[in-house]
Design an enzyme around this catalytic site. Structure first.
Site, PDB file in Angstrom:
ATOM      1  N   GLU A 298      38.328  60.838  49.367  1.00  0.00           N
ATOM      2  CA  GLU A 298      38.638  59.408  49.407  1.00  0.00           C
ATOM      3  C   GLU A 298      38.361  58.831  48.026  1.00  0.00           C
ATOM      4  OE1 GLU A 298      36.601  55.383  51.183  1.00  0.00           O
ATOM      5  OE2 GLU A 298      36.524  57.178  52.441  1.00  0.00           O
TER       6      GLU A 298
ATOM      7  N   ARG B  73      38.145  50.663  43.661  1.00  0.00           N
ATOM      8  CA  ARG B  73      37.211  49.787  42.947  1.00  0.00           C
ATOM      9  C   ARG B  73      37.327  49.873  41.434  1.00  0.00           C
ATOM     10  NH1 ARG B  73      31.470  50.895  45.616  1.00  0.00           N
ATOM     11  NH2 ARG B  73      32.340  52.873  46.253  1.00  0.00           N
TER      12      ARG B  73
ATOM     13  N   LYS C 230      34.924  53.288  60.537  1.00  0.00           N
ATOM     14  CA  LYS C 230      33.891  53.457  59.515  1.00  0.00           C
ATOM     15  C   LYS C 230      32.743  52.521  59.885  1.00  0.00           C
ATOM     16  CE  LYS C 230      33.149  52.916  54.557  1.00  0.00           C
ATOM     17  NZ  LYS C 230      33.823  52.946  53.261  1.00  0.00           N
TER      18      LYS C 230
END
Length: 192
Positions: free
Chosen positions: A45, A49, A133
């Site tokens: 993943e 950001r 999540k």
């Protein structure tokens, strides 16, 4: 693996640890990705950001076609659409909005929305999501909360993230409702 038929439960079943990459360059993403793949990981993943995240996803997909590469920190529909364009095979968010949950249901890649409360789990379930999540895991009560969620939400599978470390990872993985954990702890700035 066919990204068009892959489901979130299948992604979380591939490997119990989903490494999260926060990268500053495409070359760094490739080097870290290669090390993780050599270490047995086949799902990565890349968080959205940093300015190079989308390019990193594209390059990881090109160089490692047999590895699942997803986009993390997907915060809105624009992030989701850009992740798809970059070649991401799944998307993960630290939270959820009605708009994002609805948008993701109509896209070609699986979505794993983030939750931290029973109300958020109920909202995700109402939209058809059962793989979630749990973020921020440690700050939200960690293992004890996930155990408690198992009672009212036996159909939900969680991928905790946030505060997961080598010291507590096995505590999470011992839970029946946790097929995998994720986080950047195994690819920290020091390791990179």
């Amino acid at each position: 693996m066919n990204q068009w038929t892959l489901k979130p439960a299948g992604i979380l079943a591939i490997h119990p640890i989903l490494p999260v990459l926060v990268v500053d360059s495409v070359a760094q993403a490739v080097a870290v990705g290669n090390a993780l793949i050599e270490g047995g990981h086949s799902v990565l993943e890349v968080t959205l950001r940093t300015p190079v995240a989308l390019d990193a996803i594209t390059e990881l997909r090109r160089i490692f076609p047999d590895v699942l590469v997803g986009a993390g920190t997907v915060l809105n529909t624009s992030d989701y659409d850009q992740a798809i364009k970059a070649g991401a095979q799944f998307a993960v968010s630290p939270g959820q909005t009605e708009v994002l949950l609805h948008h993701a249901r109509n896209q070609t890649i699986p979505f794993i929305p983030g939750v931290a409360s029973a109300s958020e789990i109920m909202l995700a379930l109402a939209h058809g999501y059962t793989c979630l999540k749990f973020f921020p895991a440690e700050a939200s009560g960690g293992v004890a909360v996930l155990k408690a969620f198992g009672g009212p939400f036996p159909q939900v599978r969680f991928c905790p993230s946030g505060g997961i470390t080598a010291a507590n990872v096995q505590d999470y993985l011992a839970l029946s409702n946790v097929p995998a954990v994720s986080g950047s702890w195994m690819v920290s700035d020091v390791a990179i």
